[in-house]
Design an enzyme around this catalytic site. Structure first.
Site, PDB file in Angstrom:
ATOM      1  N   PHE A   1       0.818  -1.221   0.000  1.00  0.00           N
ATOM      2  CA  PHE A   1       0.000   0.000   0.000  1.00  0.00           C
ATOM      3  C   PHE A   1       0.849   1.268   0.000  1.00  0.00           C
ATOM      4  O   PHE A   1       0.400   2.329  -0.419  1.00  0.00           O
ATOM      5  CB  PHE A   1      -0.946  -0.003   1.211  1.00  0.00           C
ATOM      6  CG  PHE A   1      -0.325   0.412   2.519  1.00  0.00           C
ATOM      7  CD1 PHE A   1      -0.482   1.700   3.009  1.00  0.00           C
ATOM      8  CD2 PHE A   1       0.414  -0.489   3.280  1.00  0.00           C
ATOM      9  CE1 PHE A   1       0.079   2.087   4.215  1.00  0.00           C
ATOM     10  CE2 PHE A   1       0.983  -0.112   4.484  1.00  0.00           C
ATOM     11  CZ  PHE A   1       0.817   1.175   4.958  1.00  0.00           C
ATOM     12  N   LYS A   2       2.099   1.156   0.465  1.00  0.00           N
ATOM     13  CA  LYS A   2       2.930   2.360   0.570  1.00  0.00           C
ATOM     14  C   LYS A   2       3.266   2.942  -0.795  1.00  0.00           C
ATOM     15  O   LYS A   2       3.613   4.118  -0.899  1.00  0.00           O
ATOM     16  CB  LYS A   2       4.176   2.045   1.385  1.00  0.00           C
ATOM     17  CG  LYS A   2       3.765   1.779   2.824  1.00  0.00           C
ATOM     18  CD  LYS A   2       4.848   1.293   3.738  1.00  0.00           C
ATOM     19  CE  LYS A   2       4.234   1.043   5.112  1.00  0.00           C
ATOM     20  NZ  LYS A   2       5.174   0.547   6.083  1.00  0.00           N
ATOM     21  N   ASP A   3       3.143   2.133  -1.853  1.00  0.00           N
ATOM     22  CA  ASP A   3       3.356   2.663  -3.206  1.00  0.00           C
ATOM     23  C   ASP A   3       2.382   3.805  -3.507  1.00  0.00           C
ATOM     24  O   ASP A   3       2.713   4.736  -4.240  1.00  0.00           O
ATOM     25  CB  ASP A   3       3.147   1.559  -4.264  1.00  0.00           C
ATOM     26  CG  ASP A   3       4.253   0.511  -4.243  1.00  0.00           C
ATOM     27  OD1 ASP A   3       5.409   0.890  -4.040  1.00  0.00           O
ATOM     28  OD2 ASP A   3       3.951  -0.674  -4.432  1.00  0.00           O
TER      29      ASP A   3
ATOM     30  N   THR B   1       8.118   0.153   3.602  1.00  0.00           N
ATOM     31  CA  THR B   1       8.357   1.580   3.334  1.00  0.00           C
ATOM     32  C   THR B   1       9.620   1.776   2.508  1.00  0.00           C
ATOM     33  O   THR B   1       9.642   2.564   1.564  1.00  0.00           O
ATOM     34  CB  THR B   1       8.485   2.378   4.657  1.00  0.00           C
ATOM     35  OG1 THR B   1       7.292   2.212   5.398  1.00  0.00           O
ATOM     36  CG2 THR B   1       8.713   3.851   4.398  1.00  0.00           C
TER      37      THR B   1
END
Length: 484
Positions: free
Chosen positions: A112-114, A145
């Site tokens: 999800f950090k993308d 991250t």
């Protein structure tokens, strides 16, 4: 739109100031001075938007057009999402028995950090090119991250990135996604310690304000406001995809289950809620349960040690974004927040004031999940849906199963899925399932790697400072050569 520190001892800054700062100089975190309130009509208009369009609308509320004109903002966000594998960018999978899984992992590193980092990096490069500046980004990572931050800036001419990863505490795939990027502006260190220990030298370097200013240092951890801003879109998208109708009065609620470690996604949900989005938040954690204890008992205190779990990216003891939530729920009271956080930094233990604890338990429900429950949930989801969950997503889905098994009446529920199961073959095998590994991840095994060790006994802070000074020197030399 201005941003102020949760600790109230720093002059206010604009979005550019907040973006480049990470921690505020007084040790606090930046938050908007005021939150826009969204009326029912705005929510109705937004309900038909795609995920990228929602990000654009939210960013336009928090970034003034004098800093980034709206057309430029739209272009930057389109560019940020151009490498995502799914045409929707974020996809909702509707599974059996009311299980909704919001897949936030269709970016380059399958996490999800993308989503937030690709946008943040675009904003960063926009300002750097405008100002003809260079920054060194310093990132500590528990797993995802680091690789997402590297992907977002690799090859950028105005940015160097230093990543500290906890050697042996990430999965092999997570580590390879960082150590196989051989671009000149990427510098990876393997630390003999856990993710909380590697945060110490980073915090020490950022505490030296003169050093930070001299070398243009910044962080891309979820202390950075820009990341929390983009993550608010997850909650809006989840709500609009799961709400049965927007015609009812009042608007019906949707429960959003947030698996978390550092509480960035949770802070984003609390802000969305404050802006008028009718969501009920459930925070789901693994056995590193400081957030769960805080919600249940007001006990914001460190355990003796980080526990290694299958949901390794959430093996975090210090959920620094809770500071944003305390500030928000105390009515933006920086005095209360500063006293709380300074006591926590001194003693590693704080009992929340009664009124703050009761406000927190009104807006958030919590659950802590064992490794055994994680593997059982992964097994059950596969059995019922032929759908593979990553262990972090299973932490969220276990709450859904617990509620449905008790036959509790509840509003529609959406579980956030922060990563693809492809990144966690060890956990998939532990659940007695068969990993499905995409070819691009398999290819990592055969790539050259580069990683500098930080061993126990080394002075990690000094190593970090020396690296930063070297990079500044190289940038100055590059500028001098360019002038000649």
């Amino acid at each position: 739109m201005w941003y102020i520190s949760t600790r109230g001892m720093t002059p206010r800054v604009d979005f550019e100031g907040a973006l480049f700062s990470g921690y505020a100089p007084d040790g606090g975190l930046f938050m908007p001075e005021e939150l826009p309130q969204l009326c029912r009509e705005t929510l109705r208009q937004w309900s038909v938007l795609s995920y990228p369009s929602l990000v654009k609308e939210l960013c336009a509320l928090f970034i003034c057009p004098e800093l980034i004109p709206r057309d430029d903002l739209n272009d930057l966000i389109d560019r940020a999402f151009s490498r995502f594998r799914h045409r929707e960018v974020v996809h909702l999978s509707r599974l059996k028995n009311g299980l909704n899984v919001l897949e936030l992992w269709h970016g380059v590193t399958y996490a999800f950090k993308d989503l937030s980092l690709s946008c943040t990096a675009q904003f960063l490069q926009y300002f750097l090119e405008k100002r003809k500046k260079h920054v060194t980004v310093v990132v500590g990572t528990s797993g995802d991250t680091g690789s997402a931050a590297i992907e977002s800036v690799q090859g950028a001419k105005n940015v160097d990135i230093i990543v500290l990863l906890p050697k042996g505490h990430c999965t092999k795939i997570q580590e390879l996604q960082m150590t196989t990027v051989l671009k000149e502006n990427v510098h990876v260190f393997g630390v003999e310690g856990n993710s909380d220990e590697l945060d110490e030298p980073i915090k020490a370097v950022f505490a030296d304000v003169a050093f930070v200013r001299k070398h243009n240092l910044m962080s891309l951890n979820s202390i950075n406001w820009s990341r929390v801003l983009v993550q608010m879109a997850h909650h809006f998208f989840a709500y609009f995809r799961c709400v049965p109708s927007l015609d009812a009065h009042p608007l019906p609620p949707v429960e959003v289950v947030v698996p978390t470690g550092a509480a960035g996604n949770l802070a984003a949900g609390c802000i969305a809620q404050k802006m008028g989005l009718p969501i009920r938040l459930v925070v789901a954690v693994n056995r590193n349960d400081i957030i769960h204890r805080t919600v249940q008992r007001g006990d914001f205190s460190l355990s003796k040690a980080v526990k290694a779990t299958l949901a390794s990216a959430m093996d975090i003891q210090v959920p620094y974004n809770m500071e944003r939530i305390f500030w928000l729920l105390s009515g933006s009271d920086s005095q209360v927040t500063r006293a709380l956080m300074e006591q926590f930094e001194r003693t590693q233990s704080v009992s929340l004031p009664k009124d703050l604890h009761s406000k927190l338990s009104e807006v958030v429900t919590s659950e802590s999940v064992s490794n055994e429950t994680i593997t059982q949930t992964m097994g059950r989801c596969w059995e019922e849906n032929q759908y593979l969950l990553c262990p972090h997503s299973a932490v969220a889905v276990s709450y859904h199963y617990q509620q449905t098994d008790r036959q509790q009446p509840s509003p529609p529920r959406c579980c956030l899925a922060p990563a693809s199961a492809a990144k966690f073959p060890e956990a998939v095998l532990a659940a007695r399932l068969t990993p499905e590994t995409p070819l691009e991840i398999l290819a990592l095994e055969h790539k050259e790697t580069r990683c500098t060790p930080m061993r126990r006994g080394d002075d990690w802070t000094l190593m970090l400072r020396d690296t930063i000074e070297d990079l500044s020197r190289q940038w100055r030399d590059h500028c001098l050569n360019a002038w000649e």
